[in-house]
Design a protein around this motif. Structure first.
Motif, PDB file in Angstrom:
ATOM      1  N   ARG A 122      40.423  44.393  42.774  1.00 33.50           N
ATOM      2  CA  ARG A 122      40.354  45.587  43.656  1.00 33.50           C
ATOM      3  C   ARG A 122      40.509  46.799  42.744  1.00 33.50           C
ATOM      4  NH1 ARG A 122      43.764  43.408  47.946  1.00 33.50           N
ATOM      5  NH2 ARG A 122      45.515  43.588  46.534  1.00 33.50           N
ATOM      6  N   LEU A 123      40.901  46.864  41.528  1.00 30.31           N
ATOM      7  CA  LEU A 123      41.187  47.843  40.579  1.00 30.31           C
ATOM      8  C   LEU A 123      39.511  48.237  40.087  1.00 30.31           C
ATOM      9  CD1 LEU A 123      44.123  47.301  38.050  1.00 30.31           C
ATOM     10  CD2 LEU A 123      43.749  49.262  39.901  1.00 30.31           C
ATOM     11  N   PHE A 124      38.828  47.001  39.762  1.00 31.61           N
ATOM     12  CA  PHE A 124      37.588  46.954  39.342  1.00 31.61           C
ATOM     13  C   PHE A 124      36.725  47.634  40.590  1.00 31.61           C
ATOM     14  CE2 PHE A 124      33.426  44.813  38.763  1.00 31.61           C
ATOM     15  CZ  PHE A 124      33.155  45.098  37.757  1.00 31.61           C
ATOM     16  N   ARG A 125      36.652  47.251  41.694  1.00 39.88           N
ATOM     17  CA  ARG A 125      36.048  47.554  42.924  1.00 39.88           C
ATOM     18  C   ARG A 125      36.174  49.054  43.170  1.00 39.88           C
ATOM     19  NH1 ARG A 125      38.088  45.739  48.514  1.00 39.88           N
ATOM     20  NH2 ARG A 125      39.646  47.323  48.056  1.00 39.88           N
ATOM     21  N   ASN A 126      37.585  49.407  42.889  1.00 39.54           N
ATOM     22  CA  ASN A 126      37.797  51.008  43.155  1.00 39.54           C
ATOM     23  C   ASN A 126      37.662  52.009  42.088  1.00 39.54           C
ATOM     24  OD1 ASN A 126      38.464  50.013  45.691  1.00 39.54           O
ATOM     25  ND2 ASN A 126      40.670  49.952  45.438  1.00 39.54           N
ATOM     26  N   GLY A 127      36.872  51.402  40.988  1.00 40.47           N
ATOM     27  CA  GLY A 127      36.647  52.058  39.767  1.00 40.47           C
ATOM     28  C   GLY A 127      37.664  52.919  39.003  1.00 40.47           C
ATOM     29  N   LYS A 128      38.742  51.692  39.139  1.00 41.49           N
ATOM     30  CA  LYS A 128      39.769  52.092  38.340  1.00 41.49           C
ATOM     31  C   LYS A 128      40.303  51.358  37.109  1.00 41.49           C
ATOM     32  CE  LYS A 128      41.971  54.596  41.765  1.00 41.49           C
ATOM     33  NZ  LYS A 128      43.217  54.957  42.408  1.00 41.49           N
ATOM     34  N   LEU A 129      39.051  50.577  36.723  1.00 46.97           N
ATOM     35  CA  LEU A 129      38.871  49.832  35.465  1.00 46.97           C
ATOM     36  C   LEU A 129      37.640  50.233  34.927  1.00 46.97           C
ATOM     37  CD1 LEU A 129      39.791  46.063  36.105  1.00 46.97           C
ATOM     38  CD2 LEU A 129      40.988  47.803  34.394  1.00 46.97           C
ATOM     39  N   SER A 130      37.466  50.432  33.609  1.00 44.28           N
ATOM     40  CA  SER A 130      36.290  50.882  33.169  1.00 44.28           C
ATOM     41  C   SER A 130      35.622  49.463  32.963  1.00 44.28           C
ATOM     42  CB  SER A 130      36.126  51.628  31.748  1.00 44.28           C
ATOM     43  OG  SER A 130      36.718  50.476  30.830  1.00 44.28           O
ATOM     44  N   GLU A 131      34.242  49.598  32.730  1.00 43.14           N
ATOM     45  CA  GLU A 131      33.761  48.085  32.757  1.00 43.14           C
ATOM     46  C   GLU A 131      34.130  47.496  31.162  1.00 43.14           C
ATOM     47  OE1 GLU A 131      31.016  46.153  33.806  1.00 43.14           O
ATOM     48  OE2 GLU A 131      31.094  47.750  35.600  1.00 43.14           O
ATOM     49  N   ASN A 132      35.025  48.246  30.307  1.00 36.20           N
ATOM     50  CA  ASN A 132      35.296  47.751  29.147  1.00 36.20           C
ATOM     51  C   ASN A 132      36.685  46.670  29.370  1.00 36.20           C
ATOM     52  OD1 ASN A 132      34.126  50.649  28.545  1.00 36.20           O
ATOM     53  ND2 ASN A 132      33.375  49.283  27.222  1.00 36.20           N
ATOM     54  N   PHE A 133      36.637  45.954  29.994  1.00 36.22           N
ATOM     55  CA  PHE A 133      37.881  45.276  30.003  1.00 36.22           C
ATOM     56  C   PHE A 133      37.508  43.533  30.109  1.00 36.22           C
ATOM     57  CE2 PHE A 133      38.243  42.736  34.263  1.00 36.22           C
ATOM     58  CZ  PHE A 133      37.046  43.373  34.889  1.00 36.22           C
ATOM     59  N   ALA A 134      38.510  42.658  29.593  1.00 33.75           N
ATOM     60  CA  ALA A 134      38.362  41.316  29.693  1.00 33.75           C
ATOM     61  C   ALA A 134      39.716  40.634  29.910  1.00 33.75           C
ATOM     62  CB  ALA A 134      37.885  40.802  28.209  1.00 33.75           C
ATOM     63  N   VAL A 135      39.657  39.695  30.613  1.00 32.20           N
ATOM     64  CA  VAL A 135      40.848  38.879  30.867  1.00 32.20           C
ATOM     65  C   VAL A 135      40.748  37.540  30.453  1.00 32.20           C
ATOM     66  CG1 VAL A 135      42.230  38.218  32.991  1.00 32.20           C
ATOM     67  CG2 VAL A 135      40.991  40.192  33.220  1.00 32.20           C
ATOM     68  N   VAL A 136      42.031  37.308  29.733  1.00 32.72           N
ATOM     69  CA  VAL A 136      41.981  35.960  29.095  1.00 32.72           C
ATOM     70  C   VAL A 136      43.200  35.156  29.698  1.00 32.72           C
ATOM     71  CG1 VAL A 136      42.481  34.629  27.071  1.00 32.72           C
ATOM     72  CG2 VAL A 136      41.261  36.562  26.900  1.00 32.72           C
ATOM     73  N   GLY A 137      42.795  33.985  30.438  1.00 34.16           N
ATOM     74  CA  GLY A 137      43.799  33.304  31.006  1.00 34.16           C
ATOM     75  C   GLY A 137      44.224  32.248  30.145  1.00 34.16           C
ATOM     76  N   VAL A 138      45.697  31.884  30.109  1.00 35.87           N
ATOM     77  CA  VAL A 138      46.237  30.902  29.140  1.00 35.87           C
ATOM     78  C   VAL A 138      47.038  30.224  30.084  1.00 35.87           C
ATOM     79  CG1 VAL A 138      47.736  30.938  27.267  1.00 35.87           C
ATOM     80  CG2 VAL A 138      46.148  32.532  27.309  1.00 35.87           C
TER      81      VAL A 138
END
Ligand code: NDP
Ligand SMILES: O=C1O[C@H](COP(=O)(O)O)[C@@H](O)[C@H](O)[C@H]1O
Length: 496
Positions: free
Chosen positions: A30-46
């Motif tokens: 939702r943060l991504f969809r609502n423009g609250k995250l820049s394209e510059n992000f990554a998520v690492v799942g551990v």
């Protein structure tokens, strides 16, 4: 504080778990969809299980399938997610994680900013924090922040030990202790209602308020969380954190500025002013309950003791009601009642502020019950405010009738409340705003207060079960208010 569209690599420890799938991935989406995250992000799942990036991305896409009507390509969103099989107890894994983080940092231009989100069992928190530091994962050119889930300790002593461990690796301002109630829209609204309305603040004290009631009731039972809940109970699960946090927001003095430090300092003062009880006094102020079988939504539900991983003779409470007394100039003499329980009649979190009756009222007939003014703050699932007043009856007489003014916040907000709280808090953490996270001082004071109650309850076995599933809790909870001349105001059904 940083920009509103922050850049960071978010590392989620416990990436295959319930919290990550149900709350964290939808929130990041939702943060991504609502423009609250820049394209510059990554998520690492551990996590330990050996998934490929593709498996992990499929899991993430499943967890956001509810948004399939959005105009966002799920594959594009999922391409920001990477999986790293990892055992947090094995030091040899940390170097390879660091290498991955460096490469993602370059690829996504995240400027060395890292969030380490510990969505794992709490017994790993201390070790993880220490290993992140010792293996160099926190040494980057950007910032590093640690998000810690609840429970933060089991009592004051264990919380303090955990805090000391974490503080060896992270400074207090890098630590974000999650209390998801602080991310709820209407909990955040408490301060605004109080401090932005000339008609409330002058009345917000023991001269005009007779009592305040905070209820958080759930229809669900403990479900498959018996193992955790047996050692927690409603007191540690809900009261130590969410209930005391809401109480502090309702009772605190206006902060001189809206900074995390000023707000926290006012909340801490309230927690410090809570009237302490001795172990022997606990039964005068607190009531506990445990649900029995009963009918919920027309269906027979089993009692708590019949649940998975629950002792058939369990002494664990699934309900708590209590009377809090704040020994300060503003609140002395005005009780704040709290009530929380599982398998109750309604899923509802509500705050009722009951104003004192006028010394004399011309518009009531003798012997007729006076309707006090109430301010109801509906936290969830219905979000809004209702102000209960009295007005002239629509006839020729001079009697009054209760009326209500309603503000419905759901009209402005089509999103589910709980995940939205995580969305708000994740965004705050990425922006470096710790206002809606709990500082160690608050955690410590809350545990000290709650520890006395648990000591009293551990010393004495309760007469459980003592309330039916689908009810409003044990009768003693009503008696707690009746002895002060009050009663619980009923909570609002799901849809008003
Ligand atoms: N679920 C919820 O609604 C809420 C949860 N919380 C808190 O969030 C945290 C996580 O809860 P939840 O998601 O329900 O827990 P789960 O049991 O569902 O998930 C635990 C995760 O930890 C991983 N894990 C376990 N051991 C290791 C290890 N040695 N090394 C690496 N990974 C490991 C598991 O994956 P694998 O087996 O593959 O290793 C799994 O991904 C807890 O602190 C809980 O109290 C707080 C509020 C609500
Ligand atoms: O932290 C917790 O909160 C939930 C209730 O959260 P809500 O946002 O649905 O009100 C509770 O069910 C759980 O036991 C507790 O750990």
């Amino acid at each position: 504080m940083t920009t509103n569209t922050p850049k960071a690599v978010i590392v989620i420890f416990g990436a295959t778990g319930d919290l990550a799938n149900r709350k964290l991935y939808p929130s990041i989406y939702r943060l991504f969809r609502n423009g609250k995250l820049s394209e510059n992000f990554a998520v690492v799942g551990v996590a330990r299980r050996p998934l490929t990036n593709e498996d992990f991305r499929n899991n993430v896409k499943n967890s956001i399938s509810q948004f399939e009507d959005d105009n966002i390509d799920p594959d594009k969103f999922a391409s920001h997610f990477h999986y790293h099989p990892f055992d947090v107890q094995d030091l040899s894994y940390y170097q390879s994680l660091n290498t991955l983080l460096h490469s993602l940092d370059e690829k996504h231009e995240t400027e060395g900013n890292r969030i380490f989100y510990l969505a794992m069992a709490p017994n790993f928190f201390g070790t993880l924090a220490a290993n992140l530091k010792s293996e160099g994962l926190t040494s980057t050119q950007g910032w590093s922040r640690l998000v810690i889930e609840k429970p933060f300790g089991h009592n004051f002593k264990s919380a303090q030990k955990l805090n000391n461990q974490i503080r060896e690796a992270f400074d207090e301002d890098q630590i974000y202790r999650i209390d998801h109630y602080l991310g709820k829209e209407m909990v955040q609204n408490i301060e605004v209602i109080r401090f932005a309305n000339a008609m409330f603040e002058p009345l917000w004290n023991n001269q005009f308020i007779s009592n305040i009631q905070i209820t958080s009731s759930e229809v669900l039972g403990v479900e498959d969380r018996g193992r955790y809940y047996e050692s927690s109970g409603a007191l540690r699960d809900m009261v130590q954190n969410h209930m005391l946090q809401m109480m502090a927001l309702l009772a605190m003095e206006p902060p001189i500025k809206l900074t995390p430090e000023e707000i926290r300092s006012e909340k801490v003062k309230v927690l410090r002013a809570l009237k302490p009880m001795s172990v022997d006094e606990v039964e005068d102020y607190f009531v506990r309950g445990q649900y029995d079988r009963g009918i919920v939504d027309g269906e027979e539900k089993p009692g708590y003791r019949e649940g998975n991983s629950v002792d058939p003779d369990s002494n664990t409470e699934t309900f708590v009601a209590g009377k809090l007394t704040i020994n300060n100039f503003r609140w002395a003499g005005t009780p704040i009642y709290i009530r929380t329980g599982k398998r109750m009649q309604q899923k509802s979190t509500e705050i009722v502020v009951q104003f004192k009756d006028l010394p004399m009222n011309l518009y009531y007939d003798k012997g007729e019950a006076i309707h006090p003014n109430l301010l109801v703050i509906h936290i969830q699932p219905y979000e809004g405010i209702t102000l209960h007043l009295n007005a002239k009856k629509g006839d020729y007489g001079t009697t009054s009738t209760p009326i209500s003014l309603k503000y419905n916040n759901n009209d402005n907000n089509d999103k589910m409340n709980t995940p939205e709280a995580y969305e708000v808090l994740l965004h705050d953490c990425m922006r470096g705003d710790s206002t809606n996270f709990t500082h160690w001082d608050e955690v410590a004071l809350s545990w000290k207060f709650v520890d006395i109650i648990s000591q009293a309850w551990e010393n004495k076995k309760a007469q459980f079960p003592n309330y039916e599933s689908g009810s409003n809790g044990p009768k003693d909870s009503d008696a707690l208010l009746e002895k002060d001349g009050f009663h619980w105001w009923s909570v609002t059904p799901e849809e008003e």
